[in-house]
Scaffold this motif. Sequence first.
Motif, mmCIF file in Angstrom:
data_model
loop_
_atom_site.group_PDB
_atom_site.id
_atom_site.type_symbol
_atom_site.label_atom_id
_atom_site.label_comp_id
_atom_site.label_asym_id
_atom_site.label_seq_id
_atom_site.Cartn_x
_atom_site.Cartn_y
_atom_site.Cartn_z
ATOM 1 N N MET A 1 0.729 -1.014 0.075
ATOM 2 C CA MET A 1 -0.050 -0.071 -0.127
ATOM 3 C C MET A 1 0.907 1.278 -0.082
ATOM 4 N N ALA A 2 0.510 2.342 -0.547
ATOM 5 C CA ALA A 2 1.178 3.560 -0.828
ATOM 6 C C ALA A 2 1.190 4.032 0.683
ATOM 7 N N LEU A 3 2.323 4.790 1.087
ATOM 8 C CA LEU A 3 2.341 5.316 2.371
ATOM 9 C C LEU A 3 2.097 6.935 2.136
ATOM 10 N N THR A 4 1.525 7.593 3.177
ATOM 11 C CA THR A 4 1.317 8.927 3.043
ATOM 12 C C THR A 4 2.599 9.631 3.325
ATOM 13 N N GLY A 5 2.214 10.915 3.173
ATOM 14 C CA GLY A 5 3.745 11.972 3.169
ATOM 15 C C GLY A 5 4.129 11.908 4.485
ATOM 16 N N LEU A 6 3.336 11.956 5.643
ATOM 17 C CA LEU A 6 3.627 11.735 7.115
ATOM 18 C C LEU A 6 4.099 10.579 7.431
ATOM 19 N N GLU A 7 3.620 9.507 6.779
ATOM 20 C CA GLU A 7 4.499 8.237 7.187
ATOM 21 C C GLU A 7 5.816 8.145 6.885
ATOM 22 N N ILE A 8 5.935 8.717 5.659
ATOM 23 C CA ILE A 8 7.239 8.565 5.121
ATOM 24 C C ILE A 8 8.232 9.502 5.801
ATOM 25 N N PHE A 9 7.650 10.655 6.274
ATOM 26 C CA PHE A 9 8.430 11.880 6.979
ATOM 27 C C PHE A 9 8.765 10.854 8.383
ATOM 28 N N LYS A 10 7.967 10.106 8.992
ATOM 29 C CA LYS A 10 8.617 9.556 10.160
ATOM 30 C C LYS A 10 9.763 8.720 9.948
ATOM 31 N N ASN A 16 16.847 18.206 8.068
ATOM 32 C CA ASN A 16 16.410 19.318 7.062
ATOM 33 C C ASN A 16 17.548 19.986 6.494
ATOM 34 N N CYS A 17 18.432 19.262 6.265
ATOM 35 C CA CYS A 17 19.962 19.628 5.415
ATOM 36 C C CYS A 17 19.783 20.113 4.130
ATOM 37 N N VAL A 22 15.325 19.950 -1.728
ATOM 38 C CA VAL A 22 14.521 20.527 -1.076
ATOM 39 C C VAL A 22 14.823 20.984 0.384
ATOM 40 N N PRO A 23 14.012 22.088 0.844
ATOM 41 C CA PRO A 23 14.525 22.570 2.134
ATOM 42 C C PRO A 23 14.474 21.787 3.440
ATOM 43 N N THR A 24 13.297 20.623 3.257
ATOM 44 C CA THR A 24 12.908 20.213 4.625
ATOM 45 C C THR A 24 12.642 18.669 4.212
ATOM 46 N N CYS A 25 12.894 17.781 5.252
ATOM 47 C CA CYS A 25 12.536 16.576 5.114
ATOM 48 C C CYS A 25 11.160 16.387 4.950
ATOM 49 N N LEU A 26 10.314 16.980 5.385
ATOM 50 C CA LEU A 26 8.696 16.969 5.284
ATOM 51 C C LEU A 26 8.349 17.369 3.676
ATOM 52 N N LYS A 31 7.062 14.800 -1.559
ATOM 53 C CA LYS A 31 7.483 14.754 -2.794
ATOM 54 C C LYS A 31 7.620 13.211 -3.269
ATOM 55 N N LEU A 32 8.111 12.473 -2.013
ATOM 56 C CA LEU A 32 8.214 10.829 -2.316
ATOM 57 C C LEU A 32 6.720 10.254 -2.312
ATOM 58 N N ALA A 33 5.955 10.815 -1.673
ATOM 59 C CA ALA A 33 4.590 10.196 -1.366
ATOM 60 C C ALA A 33 3.673 10.642 -2.868
ATOM 61 N N GLN A 34 4.223 11.740 -3.590
ATOM 62 C CA GLN A 34 3.580 12.166 -5.056
ATOM 63 C C GLN A 34 4.345 11.273 -6.097
ATOM 64 N N LYS A 35 5.200 10.477 -5.652
ATOM 65 C CA LYS A 35 6.270 9.750 -6.735
ATOM 66 C C LYS A 35 6.926 10.788 -7.421
#
Length: 445
Positions: A1-10, A16-17, A22-26, A31-35
């Motif tokens: 199942m696809a993960l949500t952006g927040l699930e991936i963020f965790k 935030n390097c 992109v400026p932040t991990c969030l 972007k990952l969630a949207q492939k």
Amino acid sequence: MALTGLEIFKLLPKTNCGKCGVPTCLAFAMKLAQKKAELKECPYASEQAKQVLGAASEPPMRVVKAGAGADAFEVGGETEMYRHEKTFRHQTAIALRVEDTEEPAALAAKVAEVDAFVIERVGEQLRLNAFCLSNTSRDKERYLAALKTVTAGSSKAVIVDCPDPETVKAALPLLAGKRPVLRPGETDLLPFVNLAQENNASLVVSAKSFEELAARTEAIVQTGFKDLLLELQAPGLGDRVETSTIVRRAALRKGFKLFGFPLVWSLPAQDEHLLLAGAAVGICKYAGILILPQFSREMMLTLFTLRQNIYTDPQKPIQVDPKVYAIGEPRPDSMVFVTTNFSLTYFIVSGEIENAGVSAWLVVPDCEGMSVLTAWAAGKFSGAKVGKFVKDIKLEEHVTTRELIIPGYASPISGDLEESLPGWKITVGPQEAADLGPFVANRAK
Ligand code: SF4
């Protein structure tokens, strides 16, 4: 199942390097969630993240390859239930069923006819993709002889429609390097797994029910072999649509991996109108490979047109290259028409110019594949843009005429275009391409 952006963020480092662009991990997680990004763009991703996200980013339906060279094709890899949601990715491959009981000369003639059969539509060459050779005789030598006839007459992909592992084993050397598809039917599939693996072939899993299909697929997947296609027997067209939809939904919406493979539809011989209806439904309702018992030019024109429409990305219209095209054998003083780079528009306009019996130049600026009225309304076919394109391609060095004939629907741009092209006369042509003939005839008077 696809993960949500927040699930991936965790799962990300949360430092935030900015090394991923992109400026932040969030933001990267979104972007990952949207492939729209890949995890490898984050150099600090943990092994856990790679494992979890790697599995989650696997496509819900496997891509299966068949054939070789110019005749190679891919099916599967689909992510959408409905084409309007985004796009369908790999168009239905169409195969013609032939049988080893056919008289050799008749079989050779049929193969030659299919091999040479091509329809050109909006700049694309449309062809059948494969032969499905059935071992109707159940005789090994007869099958091998028929296969030699097929491969001698065509380099198209072959579906080896045969339930006997010994015959298939003897047939595969004749298909070396051609990525065949093995279709053993409802027999024990395990003997075919090795054959498929060793010969770079894919394997059709056939079954009569969802439970049987899942069980048979699981038995093969457990061996590590995954180049599979699925075929569910169904008594009628309605049942076939229903089962195909359920299998696809299970794979795409429920993440049921055992159904995450492209489907095969094989249609029986029947009245041509019913066959055409069934084949059209197959193209719309998820056939990865469609096996037809017969073909005719009329049927294929219909099916190719449908397939081309269904498998075109609705966000990316079919386009021709922006440039100036010679229609017929124009001279430097021949007429110069302008239209947009939407394929259908280009081919209709160029066809009507040809039908008018004249040679002309056709200037086609980049309008992102939109038709005239849409491009004009979207500001992609403005006087300034067309004028700039005419200058960029240095049209005045190719032609001596200084008149541009623009489509009637784009008449509002004539003033701007004249301003951006000093020395050129802008003539408003007919609104409909069908009226180009009378337009040209009037000018010749
Ligand atoms: S590179 Fe990795 S750690 Fe750095 S901001 Fe991007 S996601 Fe976060």
